[in-house]
Design an enzyme around this catalytic site. Structure first.
Site, PDB file in Angstrom:
ATOM      1  N   ASP A  62       0.528  -0.875  -0.079  1.00  0.00           N
ATOM      2  CA  ASP A  62      -0.165   0.414  -0.194  1.00  0.00           C
ATOM      3  C   ASP A  62       0.740   1.068  -0.163  1.00  0.00           C
ATOM      4  O   ASP A  62       1.739   1.114   1.015  1.00  0.00           O
ATOM      5  CB  ASP A  62      -1.128   0.163   1.667  1.00  0.00           C
ATOM      6  CG  ASP A  62      -2.642   1.067   1.065  1.00  0.00           C
ATOM      7  OD1 ASP A  62      -2.219   1.742   0.269  1.00  0.00           O
ATOM      8  OD2 ASP A  62      -2.587   0.902   2.316  1.00  0.00           O
ATOM      9  N   ASP A  63       1.170   2.313  -0.988  1.00  0.00           N
ATOM     10  CA  ASP A  63       1.560   3.749  -1.407  1.00  0.00           C
ATOM     11  C   ASP A  63       3.398   3.360  -0.959  1.00  0.00           C
ATOM     12  O   ASP A  63       3.998   3.375  -1.105  1.00  0.00           O
ATOM     13  CB  ASP A  63       1.101   3.900  -0.359  1.00  0.00           C
ATOM     14  CG  ASP A  63      -0.161   4.869   0.210  1.00  0.00           C
ATOM     15  OD1 ASP A  63      -0.641   4.119  -0.757  1.00  0.00           O
ATOM     16  OD2 ASP A  63      -0.320   5.939   0.617  1.00  0.00           O
TER      17      ASP A  63
ATOM     18  N   ARG B  79      -6.604  -0.695  -7.187  1.00  0.00           N
ATOM     19  CA  ARG B  79      -6.986  -1.625  -6.984  1.00  0.00           C
ATOM     20  C   ARG B  79      -8.243  -2.168  -7.643  1.00  0.00           C
ATOM     21  O   ARG B  79      -7.901  -3.439  -7.653  1.00  0.00           O
ATOM     22  CB  ARG B  79      -7.638  -1.761  -5.179  1.00  0.00           C
ATOM     23  CG  ARG B  79      -6.281  -1.779  -4.416  1.00  0.00           C
ATOM     24  CD  ARG B  79      -6.871  -1.304  -3.406  1.00  0.00           C
ATOM     25  NE  ARG B  79      -5.337  -1.252  -2.306  1.00  0.00           N
ATOM     26  CZ  ARG B  79      -4.225  -1.858  -1.652  1.00  0.00           C
ATOM     27  NH1 ARG B  79      -5.013  -2.973  -1.482  1.00  0.00           N
ATOM     28  NH2 ARG B  79      -3.392  -1.368  -1.261  1.00  0.00           N
TER      29      ARG B  79
ATOM     30  N   LYS C 222      -5.823  -5.797   2.700  1.00  0.00           N
ATOM     31  CA  LYS C 222      -6.658  -4.813   2.284  1.00  0.00           C
ATOM     32  C   LYS C 222      -7.466  -4.633   1.392  1.00  0.00           C
ATOM     33  O   LYS C 222      -7.138  -4.876   0.466  1.00  0.00           O
ATOM     34  CB  LYS C 222      -5.400  -3.491   2.186  1.00  0.00           C
ATOM     35  CG  LYS C 222      -6.961  -1.937   2.656  1.00  0.00           C
ATOM     36  CD  LYS C 222      -5.683  -0.532   1.866  1.00  0.00           C
ATOM     37  CE  LYS C 222      -6.663   0.369   1.921  1.00  0.00           C
ATOM     38  NZ  LYS C 222      -4.959   1.750   1.616  1.00  0.00           N
TER      39      LYS C 222
ATOM     40  N   HIS D  72       1.485   2.247   4.536  1.00  0.00           N
ATOM     41  CA  HIS D  72       0.248   3.344   4.057  1.00  0.00           C
ATOM     42  C   HIS D  72       1.098   4.342   5.478  1.00  0.00           C
ATOM     43  O   HIS D  72       0.984   4.488   6.173  1.00  0.00           O
ATOM     44  CB  HIS D  72      -1.358   3.113   4.273  1.00  0.00           C
ATOM     45  CG  HIS D  72      -1.591   3.817   3.983  1.00  0.00           C
ATOM     46  ND1 HIS D  72      -2.009   4.770   4.457  1.00  0.00           N
ATOM     47  CD2 HIS D  72      -2.650   4.242   2.635  1.00  0.00           C
ATOM     48  CE1 HIS D  72      -3.135   5.694   3.611  1.00  0.00           C
ATOM     49  NE2 HIS D  72      -3.510   4.996   3.018  1.00  0.00           N
TER      50      HIS D  72
ATOM     51  N   ASP E 248      -0.286  -0.178  -5.234  1.00  0.00           N
ATOM     52  CA  ASP E 248      -1.225   0.342  -5.439  1.00  0.00           C
ATOM     53  C   ASP E 248      -0.941   1.705  -6.385  1.00  0.00           C
ATOM     54  O   ASP E 248      -1.555   2.182  -7.440  1.00  0.00           O
ATOM     55  CB  ASP E 248      -2.396   0.120  -4.689  1.00  0.00           C
ATOM     56  CG  ASP E 248      -2.054   1.164  -3.416  1.00  0.00           C
ATOM     57  OD1 ASP E 248      -0.842   1.194  -2.810  1.00  0.00           O
ATOM     58  OD2 ASP E 248      -3.304   1.291  -2.478  1.00  0.00           O
ATOM     59  N   ASN E 249       0.042   2.625  -5.981  1.00  0.00           N
ATOM     60  CA  ASN E 249      -0.275   3.617  -6.496  1.00  0.00           C
ATOM     61  C   ASN E 249       1.741   4.313  -5.694  1.00  0.00           C
ATOM     62  O   ASN E 249       1.887   3.883  -5.053  1.00  0.00           O
ATOM     63  CB  ASN E 249      -1.132   5.194  -6.418  1.00  0.00           C
ATOM     64  CG  ASN E 249      -1.415   4.681  -4.287  1.00  0.00           C
ATOM     65  OD1 ASN E 249      -2.761   4.465  -4.145  1.00  0.00           O
ATOM     66  ND2 ASN E 249      -0.770   4.917  -3.336  1.00  0.00           N
TER      67      ASN E 249
ATOM     68  N   ARG F 216       1.331  10.202  -4.728  1.00  0.00           N
ATOM     69  CA  ARG F 216       0.299   9.577  -4.346  1.00  0.00           C
ATOM     70  C   ARG F 216      -0.615  10.776  -5.110  1.00  0.00           C
ATOM     71  O   ARG F 216      -0.747  11.831  -4.667  1.00  0.00           O
ATOM     72  CB  ARG F 216      -0.338   9.428  -3.327  1.00  0.00           C
ATOM     73  CG  ARG F 216      -1.701   8.082  -2.989  1.00  0.00           C
ATOM     74  CD  ARG F 216      -2.057   7.928  -1.419  1.00  0.00           C
ATOM     75  NE  ARG F 216      -2.233   9.190  -1.030  1.00  0.00           N
ATOM     76  CZ  ARG F 216      -1.829   8.977   0.393  1.00  0.00           C
ATOM     77  NH1 ARG F 216      -2.153   7.524   1.122  1.00  0.00           N
ATOM     78  NH2 ARG F 216      -2.393   9.635   1.078  1.00  0.00           N
TER      79      ARG F 216
HETATM   80 CA   LIG Z   1      -2.207   3.158  -1.743  1.00  0.00          CA
END
Ligand SMILES: [Ca+2]
Length: 555
Positions: A28-29, A71, A150, A231, A323-324, A332
């Site tokens: 995540d991130d 996602r 997540k 994250h 994801d980003n 982001r």
């Molecule tokens: Ca993310």
């Protein structure tokens, strides 16, 4: 005796799986804060070990720099504007994919129907009572699906998983950051999987009595492990630090994750990405991020060890990405390179030719769904969505499997599409990155670029705001004014200007390049049923023959 028999049967399964499985690991991130991408400071031995068994992509990009939209794109192969997940899924943001979207878990779960292989996956047994025989038909999907961590996408009917431990039924910290819990959930998934195969084998033996027909009752699986690391957490659980770097570190009130050995870094040690202000505050922020990277890396090590211990390592395609972009200014929520570039490792036990190699091919997270469908030999179904009701949906991404054998010669282009992040953050951008050139179309460029709540309270952004307000040096490569207010068209030569600071959109010598990229971008938008395809100076009249009608609004 029964227990002994059970253990013996399970032991027989280990190491003899003949299926092809998939383990998809999404962070995540997370960015390039890993040894795999030449960050020599942060310690990531588990990612490094995975890279030695993988093809490492150095030009991998997300199509959208926001959690839920990304996602949804990973799990559908469709950009956010096509699958309907325009922004974040949770709370007031409330975004969901269209009901009719054929997602990866849906396609894999129903693979028996789509591939016509139902005979391999359907069994009938009969129970007799005093009056008549009852026939029970039990359907099992061909491929078992599981998610741990997540989820952040919906609706549930579009993203069904057989086995799910997510924020929907657990604490996201527990299923997304507590790596001991994640390890045990992965172990449980494999055990459930083997138990089910054992039961099926037993039922077949009992009911058919035909031992020759008993082949491999174990289904292939698709396991999606979605870490919540790395994250930020200053917006949601500030007690654990800016990146939840204290969660489970054993200090008073922080709890302890038994399998995690936190690694600490000094602010002066970190490598500040060129798009992040080089200030003491940002450095401390990055040092906290690095500690969280250590939890992600050790978690990945535990998951891969479970895969190995369960006997699946040599049958399982492993994909790692994020994801980003990282949650820093210019990262982001932006479609700049710093917001969309992602780590990407693809490890196939069947294709070892390029293990440890690096690919320069331009690949997208939109390629993940076609890759997994290709791995399972499952065709994409014919259906349509609201954006193009008369045209069947087709995937614009492509399988990555051929790249595992030979460096592709035809992968030079990726596309981006962002509409919102939080519900208040309407700032549609479309982009195309082709070879050296990166073109961005900021449709509503006269509005200030919006800032999300999570980034706003971050130490780095607060420091940037305060320095700007007090007219102090920001040590950033652009001003906040430049960041908020953008040109409608931005064209960058990313080879000579990797930070994307010189907008060449009005350079007459590049007018042919600009026009060619605009056409490519628009073609992709039409192909993917983009409702924004005509904006901001035209209106899409979608009935009958869809076309753009002029507004004469001076843009
Ligand atoms: Ca993310």
């Amino acid at each position: 005796m029964l227990i002994k028999l059970f253990i013996l049967s399970l032991a027989c399964y280990i190491g003899e799986s003949k299926n092809r499985n998939v383990l998809l690991i999404i962070a995540d991130d997370a960015g390039f804060e890993t040894e795999v991408y030449n960050n020599s400071v942060v310690h990531t031995p588990n990612l490094r070990a995975l890279a030695q068994r993988s093809l490492v992509f150095s030009n991998a990009f997300t199509s959208v720099s926001s959690c839920s939209p990304s996602r949804s794109a990973i799990l559908t192969g469709l950009p956010q504007h096509q699958n309907g997940m325009y922004g974040l899924h949770q709370g007031v943001h409330h975004f969901n994919s269209f009901d009719g979207v054929q997602s990866l878990p849906l396609l894999l779960g129903e693979a028996n129907i789509h591939t016509g292989k139902s005979q391999s996956d359907l069994f009938i047994f009969e129970l007799s009572n005093t009056h008549k025989n009852y026939f029970y038909v039990i359907f099992f999907s061909l491929i078992a699906t599981g998610i741990i961590g997540k989820k952040h996408v919906g609706p549930g009917s579009v993203y069904p998983f057989d086995y799910a431990y997510t924020e929907e039924n657990n604490s996201v910290l527990q299923v997304g950051r507590n790596i001991t819990r994640i390890k045990l959930l992965v172990r449980k998934f494999f055990k459930t999987h083997k138990d089910e195969a054992f039961e099926r084998r037993q039922k077949k033996e009992e009911n058919k009595g035909d031992r020759d027909s008993i082949k491999d009752e174990e289904r292939p699986f698709f396991l999606y492990v979605a870490f919540h690391d790395t994250h930020r957490c200053g917006h949601s659980q500030p007690q654990y630090g800016a990146f939840c770097e204290k969660f489970g570190n054993g200090e008073m009130g922080m709890g302890r994750i038994p399998d995690w050995t936190p690694e600490y870094y000094k602010p002066e040690q970190v490598k500040v990405p060129p798009f992040v202000p080089d200030t003491p505050t940002a450095r401390a922020d990055l040092a906290a991020q690095y500690t969280t990277v250590s939890r992600l890396d050790q978690g990945i090590g535990l998951v891969l060890q479970e895969l190995r211990d369960a006997g699946y390592e040599n049958d399982t395609l492993v994909i790692y990405s994020s994801d980003n972009g990282i949650p820093f200014p210019n990262g982001r929520t932006n479609l700049y390179h710093s917001g969309i570039a992602e780590p990407m490792l693809v490890s196939s036990p069947e294709n070892r030719e390029r293990w440890g190699d690096t690919s320069q091919a331009f690949v997208s997270l939109l390629d993940i769904t076609p890759t997994i469908l290709d791995w399972f030999s499952i065709p994409y179904p014919s259906y349509s969505l609201p954006g193009s009701p008369t045209d069947p949906v087709h995937l614009t991404g492509r399988s990555l499997l051929p790249a595992l054998v030979k460096e592709p010669s035809s992968r030079h282009t990726v596309y981006g599409s962002q509409s919102l992040h939080e519900v208040t953050m309407y700032y549609p951008i479309r982009s195309v990155h082709q070879g050296a050139y990166h073109l961005l179309h900021n449709l509503h460029y006269r509005m200030p670029f919006p800032i999300d709540q999570d980034l706003y309270v971050s130490p780095t952004f607060q420091d940037l705001l305060n320095r700007t307000r007090l007219s102090q040096p920001t040590h950033w490569f652009k001003s906040l004014q430049q960041y908020y207010y953008r040109e409608r068209w931005e064209l960058y030569d990313t080879r000579s200007d990797p930070l994307e600071t010189r907008n060449l959109a009005s350079d007459p010598s590049l007018s042919a390049v600009l026009e060619s990229l605009r056409q490519s971008l628009q073609k992709w938008q039409w192909e993917t049923g983009d409702p924004w395809v005509c904006g901001p100076d035209y209106v899409l009249e979608a009935k009958l023959e869809p076309h753009c009608r002029p507004l004469y609004n001076g843009l």
